[in-house]
Motif scaffolding. Structure first.
Motif, PDB file in Angstrom:
ATOM      1  N   ALA A 159      63.417  39.818  15.378  1.00 17.63           N
ATOM      2  CA  ALA A 159      64.408  40.833  15.742  1.00 17.63           C
ATOM      3  C   ALA A 159      65.159  41.299  14.492  1.00 17.63           C
ATOM      4  N   GLU A 160      65.578  42.563  14.505  1.00 15.46           N
ATOM      5  CA  GLU A 160      66.258  43.110  13.328  1.00 15.46           C
ATOM      6  C   GLU A 160      67.609  42.446  13.092  1.00 15.46           C
ATOM      7  N   THR A 161      68.209  41.878  14.130  1.00 18.58           N
ATOM      8  CA  THR A 161      69.443  41.115  13.990  1.00 18.58           C
ATOM      9  C   THR A 161      69.501  40.063  15.078  1.00 18.58           C
ATOM     10  N   PHE A 162      70.126  38.932  14.788  1.00 21.91           N
ATOM     11  CA  PHE A 162      70.311  37.889  15.798  1.00 21.91           C
ATOM     12  C   PHE A 162      71.711  37.953  16.412  1.00 21.91           C
ATOM     13  N   LEU A 177      74.302  37.072  21.082  1.00 19.49           N
ATOM     14  CA  LEU A 177      73.457  36.366  20.125  1.00 19.49           C
ATOM     15  C   LEU A 177      72.051  36.252  20.702  1.00 19.49           C
ATOM     16  N   LEU A 178      71.060  36.228  19.838  1.00 12.82           N
ATOM     17  CA  LEU A 178      69.678  36.008  20.252  1.00 12.82           C
ATOM     18  C   LEU A 178      69.182  34.694  19.666  1.00 12.82           C
ATOM     19  N   ALA A 179      68.355  33.978  20.444  1.00 12.20           N
ATOM     20  CA  ALA A 179      67.827  32.692  19.997  1.00 12.20           C
ATOM     21  C   ALA A 179      66.425  32.494  20.542  1.00 12.20           C
ATOM     22  N   ALA A 205      83.163  35.187  10.740  1.00 14.43           N
ATOM     23  CA  ALA A 205      82.281  35.285   9.574  1.00 14.43           C
ATOM     24  C   ALA A 205      81.307  34.119   9.507  1.00 14.43           C
ATOM     25  N   ALA A 206      81.740  32.944   9.947  1.00 15.78           N
ATOM     26  CA  ALA A 206      80.853  31.783   9.934  1.00 15.78           C
ATOM     27  C   ALA A 206      79.702  31.970  10.920  1.00 15.78           C
ATOM     28  N   LEU A 207      79.975  32.599  12.059  1.00 13.18           N
ATOM     29  CA  LEU A 207      78.925  32.875  13.035  1.00 13.18           C
ATOM     30  C   LEU A 207      77.942  33.901  12.478  1.00 13.18           C
ATOM     31  N   ASP A 208      78.459  34.899  11.778  1.00 12.65           N
ATOM     32  CA  ASP A 208      77.582  35.874  11.128  1.00 12.65           C
ATOM     33  C   ASP A 208      76.659  35.188  10.129  1.00 12.65           C
ATOM     34  N   ARG A 243      69.593  31.956  10.272  1.00  7.16           N
ATOM     35  CA  ARG A 243      68.517  31.681  11.221  1.00  7.16           C
ATOM     36  C   ARG A 243      67.461  32.797  11.178  1.00  7.16           C
ATOM     37  N   ARG A 244      67.884  34.028  11.005  1.00  8.35           N
ATOM     38  CA  ARG A 244      66.910  35.117  10.885  1.00  8.35           C
ATOM     39  C   ARG A 244      66.082  34.949   9.616  1.00  8.35           C
TER      40      ARG A 244
END
Length: 383
Positions: free
Chosen positions: A268-271, A277-279, A318-321, A327-328
């Motif tokens: 995916a282009e972004t998670f 969120l994507l996982a 920011a930490a989640l970003d 992960r990506r």
């Protein structure tokens, strides 16, 4: 930001969605899982758990029941179709790197009930027959419409609803990559392959210039994976399965189940987009050679859920970003690269045999190799 009240929604009750939900519940976050099917999937699907996944599952309190149901595999083999063992690699060389220097073979259909039971005991909720159909993101939450005809609102949404993810598609997130030319044919057999091929390991990658294959043992079955040319009818390929199995070992094979499927390599282009969120397969898919798909999804689930729990406790987004981006990157530059290399080597193993023999005879080189194939190197710096 101030702490956000309300449940986190998780789309999909597979191993990735349920792991994410359990990781959140262990942190005291209310969580609701929305699953399309009327119950947990019973199909074999993924079956290999690598050492870092075992470490994470231990942290969630679900490793012991997995070990009770699974089969510990300390070695794996590369074999010639008609020439025996090329090399056997022993994960014991990783004993200084992980408390679990082995793989566990266990079908995900035996694993997901463990996750569900622990999730419910921790206060989480699973709703079956409630596929996420549409996603309505907002600045302070996410609302989803489900196949049950209701709308459910949460503070955040984790899309773990598989390669055909409705969450990803409804948000218009590109899923770039390629489709492999072959289909993969997977058969589960009750035949005792260890009697037909004495000395075989629980996990085996078999070279052959005409038809490579993979042999995996699970607690209930052996699984055989064949590449299958495109353009032929599925029924025709399933009909010639007995002949192909006799080519592995000349016996009458007892086939419990067989299926054909297309294999993709996509990311995916972004998670992360807003509060979604994507996982797992919703975020990235790869060929199954090396058993990295479910494992990388479990890693997504634990790491993203941990970062999200920090945000919900008042930490910076920011930490989640950073975790989402990391992960990506792992999906693209580690999992995708290694699994594609595995496919290329199985199709054309010329020159690879000597490297494998050298690895098997050199513990230091074997360790470096196994740090990658076990996925330890995808999660932390290793010397």
């Amino acid at each position: 930001m101030a702490p956000v009240l309300g449940p986190v929604l998780v789309a999909g009750a597979g191993p990735v969605g349920l792991t994410a939900a359990l990781a959140l519940a262990r942190r005291g976050v209310p969580v609701t899982v929305l699953e399309a099917e009327p119950g947990l999937a019973a199909e074999s699907r993924a079956s290999t758990f690598h050492p870092p996944s075992l470490e994470m599952l231990d942290g969630l309190g679900v490793l012991d029941p997995l070990l009770e149901r699974g089969l510990v595999s300390r070695t794996f083999q590369y074999r010639e179709r008609r020439g025996g063992v090329v090399a056997e690699l022993d994960l014991a060389v990783l004993a200084g790197d992980t408390p679990y220097p082995f793989r566990v073979q266990c079908e995900q259909g035996k694993f997901t009930p463990i996750l569900r039971d622990h999730l419910v005991a921790a206060g989480g909720e699973v709703r079956f027959g409630a596929a996420v159909r549409t996603v309505l993101p907002g600045p302070d939450g996410v609302e989803v419409a489900t196949s049950a005809g209701d709308r459910v609102r949460g503070a955040w949404l984790i899309g773990a609803d598989g390669a055909g993810s409705a969450v990803r598609q409804d948000l218009g997130i590109d899923f770039e990559g390629m489709t492999y030319p072959e289909r993969f044919l997977v058969a589960s057999t009750r035949t005792a392959v260890e009697d037909l091929l004495p000395g075989i390991a629980a996990v085996n990658y078999v070279f052959d210039p005409g038809e490579w294959l993979v042999l995996l043992r699970t607690p209930d079955h052996w699984r055989v994976l064949f590449p299958t040319p495109e353009g032929t009818p599925d029924a025709e390929e399933l009909a010639r399965l007995p002949e192909r199995l006799r080519g592995v070992a000349d016996a009458a094979w007892d086939v419990a189940h067989a299926s054909l499927y297309r294999v993709h390599q996509r990311v995916a282009e972004t998670f992360r987009t807003g509060r979604v969120l994507l996982a797992g397969d919703a975020a990235h898919v790869n060929n199954p050679l090396g058993g990295m798909g479910m494992n990388s999804g479990i890693h997504d689930a634990v790491l993203l859920a941990g970062a999200l729990a920090d945000v919900l406790a008042g930490g910076p987004e920011a930490a989640l970003d950073a975790v989402s981006a990391a992960r990506r990157d792992v999906a693209r530059s580690f999992v995708g690269r290694l699994t594609h290399a595995n496919w290329e080597r199985m199709r054309d193993p010329a020159g690879y045999r000597d490297e494998l023999r050298r690895l098997a005879g050199d513990p230091a080189e074997a360790r470096r190799y196994l740090l990658r194939t076990s996925m330890i190197a995808s999660l932390r710096d290793v010397a």
